[in-house]
Design an enzyme around this catalytic site. Structure first.
Site, mmCIF file in Angstrom:
data_model
loop_
_atom_site.group_PDB
_atom_site.id
_atom_site.type_symbol
_atom_site.label_atom_id
_atom_site.label_comp_id
_atom_site.label_asym_id
_atom_site.label_seq_id
_atom_site.Cartn_x
_atom_site.Cartn_y
_atom_site.Cartn_z
ATOM 1 N N ASN A 160 -13.808 -3.784 -4.668
ATOM 2 C CA ASN A 160 -13.780 -2.450 -5.878
ATOM 3 C C ASN A 160 -13.571 -3.990 -6.528
ATOM 4 O O ASN A 160 -12.850 -5.232 -6.292
ATOM 5 C CB ASN A 160 -12.132 -2.050 -6.187
ATOM 6 N N HIS A 207 -10.385 -9.240 -2.655
ATOM 7 C CA HIS A 207 -10.370 -8.483 -1.226
ATOM 8 C C HIS A 207 -11.522 -7.396 -0.891
ATOM 9 O O HIS A 207 -12.533 -6.455 -1.522
ATOM 10 C CB HIS A 207 -9.159 -8.165 -0.857
ATOM 11 N N ILE A 246 -2.163 -0.591 3.151
ATOM 12 C CA ILE A 246 -0.015 -0.405 3.325
ATOM 13 C C ILE A 246 -0.217 1.561 2.806
ATOM 14 O O ILE A 246 0.599 2.137 3.731
ATOM 15 C CB ILE A 246 0.569 -0.603 2.531
ATOM 16 N N GLY A 282 -12.552 0.381 -10.528
ATOM 17 C CA GLY A 282 -11.518 0.849 -9.728
ATOM 18 C C GLY A 282 -10.384 -0.311 -8.733
ATOM 19 O O GLY A 282 -9.956 0.008 -7.991
ATOM 20 N N GLN A 283 -10.076 -1.870 -9.371
ATOM 21 C CA GLN A 283 -9.321 -2.756 -8.973
ATOM 22 C C GLN A 283 -8.138 -2.804 -9.586
ATOM 23 O O GLN A 283 -7.956 -2.520 -10.642
ATOM 24 C CB GLN A 283 -10.287 -4.012 -8.675
HETATM 25 P P1 5GP Z 1 -8.013 -1.997 -4.917
HETATM 26 O O1 5GP Z 1 -8.012 -0.169 -5.472
HETATM 27 O O2 5GP Z 1 -7.429 -3.356 -5.559
HETATM 28 O O3 5GP Z 1 -9.517 -2.332 -4.682
HETATM 29 O O4 5GP Z 1 -7.560 -1.904 -3.489
HETATM 30 C C1 5GP Z 1 -6.082 -2.524 -3.088
HETATM 31 C C2 5GP Z 1 -5.087 -2.416 -1.785
HETATM 32 O O5 5GP Z 1 -3.987 -2.909 -1.553
HETATM 33 C C3 5GP Z 1 -5.024 -0.938 -1.965
HETATM 34 O O6 5GP Z 1 -5.764 0.236 -0.754
HETATM 35 C C4 5GP Z 1 -3.452 -0.298 -1.641
HETATM 36 O O7 5GP Z 1 -3.172 -0.008 -0.734
HETATM 37 C C5 5GP Z 1 -3.357 -1.583 -0.984
HETATM 38 N N1 5GP Z 1 -2.094 -2.701 -1.129
HETATM 39 C C6 5GP Z 1 -1.892 -2.821 -2.732
HETATM 40 N N2 5GP Z 1 -0.257 -4.184 -1.876
HETATM 41 C C7 5GP Z 1 -0.391 -4.346 -1.150
HETATM 42 C C8 5GP Z 1 0.705 -4.343 -0.048
HETATM 43 O O8 5GP Z 1 2.178 -4.913 -0.927
HETATM 44 N N3 5GP Z 1 0.140 -4.554 1.472
HETATM 45 C C9 5GP Z 1 -0.384 -4.125 2.227
HETATM 46 N N4 5GP Z 1 -0.786 -4.020 2.994
HETATM 47 N N5 5GP Z 1 -1.283 -3.797 1.121
HETATM 48 C C10 5GP Z 1 -1.207 -3.244 0.351
#
Ligand code: 5GP
Ligand code: ZN
Length: 115
Positions: A89, A102, A34, A95-96
């Site tokens: 992450n 994912h 997003i 930094g998760q």
């Molecule tokens: P993390 O920091 O956990 O590795 O990354 C989480 C990722 O999920 C972030 O890049 C964030 O923009 C994405 N994200 C979080 N909520 C949503 C959502 O509701 N939809 C989409 N498409 N991406 C999301």
């Protein structure tokens, strides 16, 4: 646990939260981030709820391998021809932010916002 009702990515898998899907099969889903950090920025997730890479088990070997195989295929399908970056992450110091495992896959012409 197969799904966590409070998890945003489980809600995306269930179709309760919309997403722009890039790939789907019985074990994996890929959708566009997003808040993209690169011209192409997709997240590859397992459909089963596993909080992080720190929680994987030998039983997860099959879809973990499929995540790695999907990344280059997806980039090719999305027109990324000059290389890409994969990031997982893990945990607070990793930094998760979303605790459903994912893999970020970034591609497209540089410069990118981060990384
Ligand atoms: P993390 O920091 O956990 O590795 O990354 C989480 C990722 O999920 C972030 O890049 C964030 O923009 C994405 N994200 C979080 N909520 C949503 C959502 O509701 N939809 C989409 N498409 N991406 C999301
Ligand atoms: Zn989840």
């Amino acid at each position: 646990m197969t799904a966590d009702p409070s998890c945003i990515f489980c809600k995306i898998i269930a179709g309760q939260v919309p997403s722009r899907k890039a790939y789907e099969d019985d074990e994996l889903l890929a959708f566009h981030d997003i808040h993209p950090w690169a011209p192409v920025h997709v997240l590859i997730i397992p459909k089963v709820h596993v909080a992080s890479l720190a929680d994987v088990q030998p039983a997860h070997e099959r879809w973990l391998g499929k995540m790695m195989l999907l990344a280059p295929k997806l980039m090719k399908d999305l027109g990324v021809t000059n290389g890409f970056r994969t990031v997982i992450n893990t945990g607070a110091d990793g930094g998760q932010e979303v605790y459903h495992l994912h893999m970020h896959v970034y591609g497209g012409p540089r410069p990118w916002a981060k990384g």
